[in-house]
Design a protein around this motif. Structure first.
Motif, PDB file in Angstrom:
ATOM      1  N   SER A 224       0.829  -1.205   0.000  1.00 15.38           N
ATOM      2  CA  SER A 224       0.000   0.000   0.000  1.00 15.38           C
ATOM      3  C   SER A 224       0.863   1.254   0.000  1.00 15.38           C
ATOM      4  O   SER A 224       0.507   2.268  -0.612  1.00 15.38           O
TER       5      SER A 224
ATOM      6  N   ASP B 258      -6.375  -0.498  -4.553  1.00  9.97           N
ATOM      7  CA  ASP B 258      -5.817  -1.290  -3.462  1.00  9.97           C
ATOM      8  C   ASP B 258      -6.894  -2.234  -2.964  1.00  9.97           C
ATOM      9  O   ASP B 258      -7.989  -1.792  -2.609  1.00  9.97           O
TER      10      ASP B 258
ATOM     11  N   ASP C 155      -7.125  -3.468  -0.217  1.00 13.44           N
ATOM     12  CA  ASP C 155      -7.517  -3.068   1.151  1.00 13.44           C
ATOM     13  C   ASP C 155      -8.779  -2.211   1.169  1.00 13.44           C
ATOM     14  O   ASP C 155      -9.528  -2.234   2.140  1.00 13.44           O
TER      15      ASP C 155
END
Ligand code: ADP
Ligand code: MG
Length: 567
Positions: free
Chosen positions: A258, A347, A349
């Motif tokens: 990230s 991402d 995430d």
């Protein structure tokens, strides 16, 4: 100058409103002072003044500003110097509210075009805010005198007249180099570049400053290394080039995936010397795309990703007050295609898993006909082919993407390596068993035309448009929430977005004919031709503005809960 002194003495100890009398323009020995707007009371937003310095009396020769990036860099240098000198002045909080505050809209780690300092052919204009001093609501003229006749002249003397070529040269040279790398990306089919030695991690999640201790400098894998010749140095800048197409960033949790992607997100802007990301340069049309459940969506054709919803809800003109993770992220992608993005930075995430993957087992259990979502894995290639939009995707758990990737970068203990060949071999030896569901083409994107009523700044009898911090714009009766825009990096950009939306409304640009794309073009053209301050609703002092990208402006428009489109 003496007029101002006399006026101040005449209003000493009077009620605060008497300060209005000092609005006007005054000649000082070293500059012209324009007091454009006087605050209504000591607690209100500080007064707006401009200090206009004749450029010929400074070292800022024409060659330092002969390109736009150079001019912006010089303005940035002056703004930082003024900020520094203002801070050197002993802080005396004199009286009530904001009394005695003198501020410039100071830049952070990034160099943005901003209105704090404006360098023209003849003049250098420094825009300041001043809290005119008072005791309670009683004017303290002596204190005001010391601001105008001591502090400001001293600050301008040091910061502007004290400017030396040695202060400008390194900044302008860096600007030239960054600009050269940006052009190189464009000409060599690259989406981004990360120089060897770059420091990517930040001090903390809320700081844009570099991590000081224990940062592992970036080192490109040999397979992806490029050497970019730049001016003002003999050695080329070497580092990792990320080619157009589909790139995966893989690796174990906490190994720096990230952090690399965030550096790429920020690389759409230039950074100052010492930041660690001076030579992290990303195509300025690359856009971070994330899930944002709860956002509103207006008339977006999300059908490339999401087909017929339960109970026959159409998705070719999809609207909602409360999007889900997957519909919000799909809508953001389509909106950014509409706005002209060249790459998506994603991402895992912060993404909706079901928009990105439907594995073989799920395909077997849930028939395509019963699943409205076509996952990104089946559209990324078509997106690149049909719209030229690249993907840089961080994945920790979705190995099925190996199949469609052009490049696979592995992060291990913050060190990248090129594992493309290995990933392809694994994909060949361990077939995913998936069926591609995306069809031949990505799908048509309909350009929307916002209707005139979409922008309504009226609140009660008055227009009310204000930015509250970085992530909220109050527009008339509604709040526009911008928390999900990770590439909105400065509160002054938010103010500029608010001003631009208001400009669109006041100019009647929502005429039922202009598409979103045309509106964005029109604002950018206005900024290019007439300057950032020309979209401001003030006279004189333009307010504290920094230039946002068209994508963040589009994102704000798209998040207006009053947006309605006629097409
Ligand atoms: P991932 O996304 O792979 O789980 P992150 O990028 O979130 O990992 O990084 C995890 C932690 O490591 C973060 O606190 C980050 O600041 C730190 N970090 C990332 N890159 C570096 C680096 N090059 N040097 C030192 N620390 C780093
Ligand atoms: Mg992560």
């Amino acid at each position: 100058m003496e007029t101002l002194r006399k006026q101040l003495r005449a209003i000493d100890q009077k009620g605060y409103k008497a300060y209005k009398a000092i609005e006007g323009t005054y000649s000082f020995p070293a500059f012209t002072l324009a007091i454009d707007h006087v605050q209504g009371d000591p607690f209100a937003e500080p007064s707006k003044i401009r200090v206009i310095v004749p450029r010929a009396k400074t070292v800022l020769a024409a060659e330092w500003t002969n390109t736009t990036p150079r001019r912006i860099r010089c303005e940035d240098v002056v703004a930082r110097r003024v900020h520094y000198e203002l801070r050197q002045w002993p802080s005396r909080v004199r009286g009530s509210g904001k009394s005695g505050l003198v501020l410039i809209d100071a830049p952070g780690q990034k160099v943005l075009e901003r209105t704090a300092v404006l360098i023209g052919d003849e003049t250098i204009t420094v825009c300041l805010s001043v809290g005119l001093p008072a005791n309670g609501r009683r004017i303290l003229a002596k204190e005001a005198e010391s601001i105008f006749f001591e502090q400001i002249p001293a600050v301008i003397e040091r910061a502007v007249y004290g400017l030396r070529e040695g202060d400008i040269r390194p900044a302008v040279e860096l600007a030239d180099q960054q600009h050269t790398i940006r052009r190189y990306l464009h000409e060599h089919g690259l989406v981004a570049f990360v120089a060897n030695g770059s420091i990517l991690p930040r001090e903390s999640g809320v700081s844009d400053k570099p991590l000081r201790q224990g940062a592992v400098p970036f080192q490109s894998p040999p397979e992806l290394e490029v050497a970019i010749p730049v001016p003002h140095r003999t050695e080329p800048v070497k580092g990792m080039g990320i080619p157009k197409g589909i790139t995966l960033i893989v690796g174990g949790g906490y190994h720096g995936k990230s952090t690399l992607l965030q550096a790429l997100e920020h690389g759409v802007y230039d950074h100052i010397s010492g930041d660690g990301r001076e030579f992290v340069i990303t195509d300025s049309r690359a856009v971070k795309i994330r899930a944002e459940d709860g956002r509103s969506v207006a008339h977006v054709d999300i059908s490339p990703f999401i087909g017929m919803l339960p109970y026959g809800k159409e998705t070719t003109r999809f609207s909602t007050e409360n999007a889900s993770g997957s519909t919000s992220q799909a809508a953001s992608m389509i909106e950014m295609i509409e706005a002209g993005a060249s790459a998506f930075l994603i991402d895992e995430d912060t993404s909706a898993t079901n928009l990105f993957m439907r594995d073989a087992r799920m395909q077997a259990l849930i028939a395509k006909e019963a699943e409205p979502i076509t996952p990104y894995i089946d559209k990324a290639r078509q997106l690149f082919h049909d719209y030229g939009i690249s993907t840089v995707l961080v994945v920790g758990g979705l190995g099925d993407y190996f199949e469609i990737a052009d490049v696979v970068i592995k992060m291990e203990q913050y060190v990248p390596s090129d594992v493309t060949v290995e990933a392809k071999r694994i994909a060949a030896n361990m077939p995913s068993g998936r069926k591609a569901e995306g069809g031949e083409s990505f799908g048509h994107i309909r350009e929307r035309i916002p209707r005139p009523e979409s922008l309504n700044s009226q609140k009660g009898k008055k227009a009310k448009v204000t930015a509250r911090g970085r992530h909220v714009i109050q527009y008339g009766q509604t709040d526009v929430l911008l928390y999900a825009l990770e590439q909105l990096v400065d509160d002054s950009q938010t103010r500029a977005i608010a001003a631009a939306l208001f400009h669109i409304e006041r100019k009647g640009w929502l005429d039922g004919k202009k598409t979103v794309r045309q509106l964005l073009d029109a604002i950018e053209e206005q900024w290019d031709r007439h300057g950032l301050g020309s979209v401001s609703f003030r006279n004189g002092h333009p307010g504290e503005l920094a230039r946002p990208r068209r994508f963040e402006l589009a994102a704000a428009l798209n998040r207006l809960r009053t947006l309605r489109c006629s097409q």
